[in-house]
Design a protein around this motif. Structure first.
Motif, mmCIF file in Angstrom:
data_model
loop_
_atom_site.group_PDB
_atom_site.id
_atom_site.type_symbol
_atom_site.label_atom_id
_atom_site.label_comp_id
_atom_site.label_asym_id
_atom_site.label_seq_id
_atom_site.Cartn_x
_atom_site.Cartn_y
_atom_site.Cartn_z
ATOM 1 N N ILE A 1 -8.630 -6.998 34.065
ATOM 2 C CA ILE A 1 -8.528 -8.438 34.333
ATOM 3 C C ILE A 1 -9.685 -8.864 35.232
ATOM 4 O O ILE A 1 -9.933 -8.245 36.273
ATOM 5 N N ALA A 2 -10.358 -9.907 34.835
ATOM 6 C CA ALA A 2 -11.509 -10.384 35.601
ATOM 7 C C ALA A 2 -11.056 -11.017 36.920
ATOM 8 O O ALA A 2 -10.000 -11.652 37.002
ATOM 9 N N ASP A 3 -11.862 -10.820 37.952
ATOM 10 C CA ASP A 3 -11.597 -11.412 39.270
ATOM 11 C C ASP A 3 -12.669 -12.466 39.545
ATOM 12 O O ASP A 3 -13.860 -12.163 39.583
ATOM 13 N N ILE A 4 -12.244 -13.709 39.726
ATOM 14 C CA ILE A 4 -13.181 -14.823 39.882
ATOM 15 C C ILE A 4 -13.064 -15.410 41.283
ATOM 16 O O ILE A 4 -11.963 -15.682 41.758
ATOM 17 N N THR A 5 -14.191 -15.573 41.935
ATOM 18 C CA THR A 5 -14.240 -16.188 43.260
ATOM 19 C C THR A 5 -15.098 -17.446 43.192
ATOM 20 O O THR A 5 -16.234 -17.401 42.737
ATOM 21 N N VAL A 6 -14.526 -18.556 43.639
ATOM 22 C CA VAL A 6 -15.248 -19.830 43.642
ATOM 23 C C VAL A 6 -15.821 -20.060 45.036
ATOM 24 O O VAL A 6 -15.098 -20.019 46.028
ATOM 25 N N HIS A 7 -17.119 -20.287 45.107
ATOM 26 C CA HIS A 7 -17.795 -20.547 46.375
ATOM 27 C C HIS A 7 -17.894 -22.055 46.597
ATOM 28 O O HIS A 7 -18.021 -22.822 45.641
ATOM 29 N N GLU A 8 -17.849 -22.463 47.856
ATOM 30 C CA GLU A 8 -17.864 -23.890 48.170
ATOM 31 C C GLU A 8 -19.021 -24.248 49.095
ATOM 32 O O GLU A 8 -19.543 -23.389 49.810
ATOM 33 N N THR A 9 -19.391 -25.497 49.045
ATOM 34 C CA THR A 9 -20.390 -26.054 49.954
ATOM 35 C C THR A 9 -19.968 -27.467 50.300
ATOM 36 O O THR A 9 -18.908 -27.939 49.857
ATOM 37 N N SER A 10 -20.772 -28.160 51.083
ATOM 38 C CA SER A 10 -20.423 -29.507 51.519
ATOM 39 C C SER A 10 -21.620 -30.438 51.342
ATOM 40 O O SER A 10 -22.751 -30.068 51.658
ATOM 41 N N THR A 11 -21.351 -31.628 50.817
ATOM 42 C CA THR A 11 -22.361 -32.684 50.694
ATOM 43 C C THR A 11 -21.839 -33.913 51.408
ATOM 44 O O THR A 11 -20.804 -34.459 51.012
ATOM 45 N N VAL A 12 -22.522 -34.317 52.478
ATOM 46 C CA VAL A 12 -22.098 -35.431 53.338
ATOM 47 C C VAL A 12 -20.606 -35.359 53.640
ATOM 48 O O VAL A 12 -19.877 -36.350 53.550
ATOM 49 N N GLY A 13 -20.155 -34.162 54.003
ATOM 50 C CA GLY A 13 -18.772 -33.965 54.398
ATOM 51 C C GLY A 13 -17.800 -33.735 53.256
ATOM 52 O O GLY A 13 -16.610 -33.506 53.500
ATOM 53 N N LEU A 14 -18.264 -33.793 52.031
ATOM 54 C CA LEU A 14 -17.397 -33.605 50.863
ATOM 55 C C LEU A 14 -17.469 -32.160 50.385
ATOM 56 O O LEU A 14 -18.539 -31.659 50.039
ATOM 57 N N ARG A 15 -16.326 -31.485 50.363
ATOM 58 C CA ARG A 15 -16.280 -30.106 49.903
ATOM 59 C C ARG A 15 -16.215 -30.066 48.381
ATOM 60 O O ARG A 15 -15.472 -30.830 47.746
ATOM 61 N N VAL B 1 -15.880 -8.235 36.444
ATOM 62 C CA VAL B 1 -15.072 -7.699 35.343
ATOM 63 C C VAL B 1 -15.002 -6.187 35.515
ATOM 64 O O VAL B 1 -16.037 -5.518 35.472
ATOM 65 N N PRO B 2 -13.830 -5.630 35.739
ATOM 66 C CA PRO B 2 -13.725 -4.187 35.990
ATOM 67 C C PRO B 2 -14.125 -3.362 34.775
ATOM 68 O O PRO B 2 -14.044 -3.824 33.630
ATOM 69 N N ASP B 3 -14.592 -2.158 35.047
ATOM 70 C CA ASP B 3 -14.938 -1.247 33.961
ATOM 71 C C ASP B 3 -13.681 -0.827 33.203
ATOM 72 O O ASP B 3 -12.558 -0.946 33.701
#
Length: 212
Positions: free
Chosen positions: A88-102, A111-113
Motif C-alpha cells: 500500500i502506497a504511503d502519501i505525505t502532503v507537504h504544506e506552505t503558506s501564501t500571505v497567511g493562507l495554508r 510505494v513499498p517493494d
C-alpha cells in the motif's frame, strides 16, 4: 451602514467617520496588495496543476498499456498473483503558506517493494506494468496536491477580490458621503451658533448703551 447614516453632526462623530474611513482605505490597500500576490501565486499553481495533470495522464496510459500486454501474455490469473504481493502506497502532503493562507506545496509518495515471500511477476510485461503503476501513483499524488493548492488559493483570490470590491465600491463611498454630510451639518451648526452669539452680544451691548 445604519450606524454610519445615523452619525450625529458633531466633532466626535466627524472624528469617528474619519477614523473609519482611514481604516477602510488602509484595509483596501492591504487587500489589493494581497490580491496581487494571490493572483500571481494562483497563476503559477494553475500551471503546475496542468503540468502534473499531463504527467499523471501519461503515466496512467503507459501503465494501462503494459497491463493489457501482461494480461494478454499471462491471463488474469497471472495479474491476480502479481497483485497479491503489492504493498500500500504511503502519501505525505507537504504544506506552505501564501500571505497567511495554508495550502499544499507538493506530495511525496512511497510505494513499498514487493513482499519477499510473494510470487514474482509471471512475465516481463507485468514487471513493466508494476513499475509504471508506481510512477502513476506518484504522479496522481502530485496532481492531487497541485489541484488542491490551486483550488484553495483560487477560492481565497475570489473572496479577497469581493472584499476589495465591497470596500471600494460601497463602504468607502458611503463613509465619504457620510463624512461630507456630517461636515456640512457641523459647519452649518457652528455658523448658526456664531450668529446667535453675535446677536446676543449686540443685544447685550444695546441694553448697556440704553442704560447708560
Amino acid at each position: 451602514m445604519t450606524s454610519v447614516a445615523r452619525t450625529p453632526p458633531s466633532r466626535a462623530g466627524r472624528l469617528r467617520l474619519r477614523h473609519s474611513l482611514d481604516v477602510a482605505l488602509r484595509g483596501a490597500d492591504l487587500l489589493e496588495q494581497k490580491l496581487r500576490i494571490l493572483r500571481i501565486r494562483h497563476q503559477l499553481l494553475r500551471e503546475a496543476e496542468q503540468t502534473c495533470a499531463g504527467r499523471w495522464h501519461d503515466q496512467a496510459r503507459q501503465a494501462e498499456t503494459w497491463l493489457l500486454r501482461a494480461v494478454v501474455l499471462g491471463g488474469e490469473q497471472a495479474l491476480a498473483t502479481a497483485a497479491a504481493g503489492a504493498g500500500i502506497a504511503d502519501i505525505t502532503v507537504h504544506e506552505t503558506s501564501t500571505v497567511g493562507l495554508r495550502h499544499p506545496s507538493g506530495a511525496s509518495c512511497t510505494v513499498p517493494d514487493r513482499a519477499p515471500a510473494s510470487a514474482a511477476p509471471g512475465n516481463t510485461a507485468l514487471v513493466h506494468a508494476e513499475a509504471a503503476y508506481r510512477e502513476a501513483v506518484r504522479a496522481a499524488a502530485e496532481y492531487a496536491a497541485a489541484q488542491a493548492a490551486a483550488r484553495i488559493v483560487g477560492a481565497e483570490l475570489l473572496s479577497t477580490r469581493q472584499r476589495v470590491r465591497a470596500l471600494r465600491r460601497h463602504w468607502i463611498p458611503r463613509l465619504e458621503t457620510a463624512l461630507v454630510r456630517v461636515g456640512l451639518a457641523l459647519e452649518q451648526s457652528e455658523h448658526e451658533d456664531a450668529v446667535r452669539r453675535r446677536w446676543a452680544a449686540r443685544q447685550a451691548a444695546e441694553r448697556g448703551t440704553t442704560r447708560g
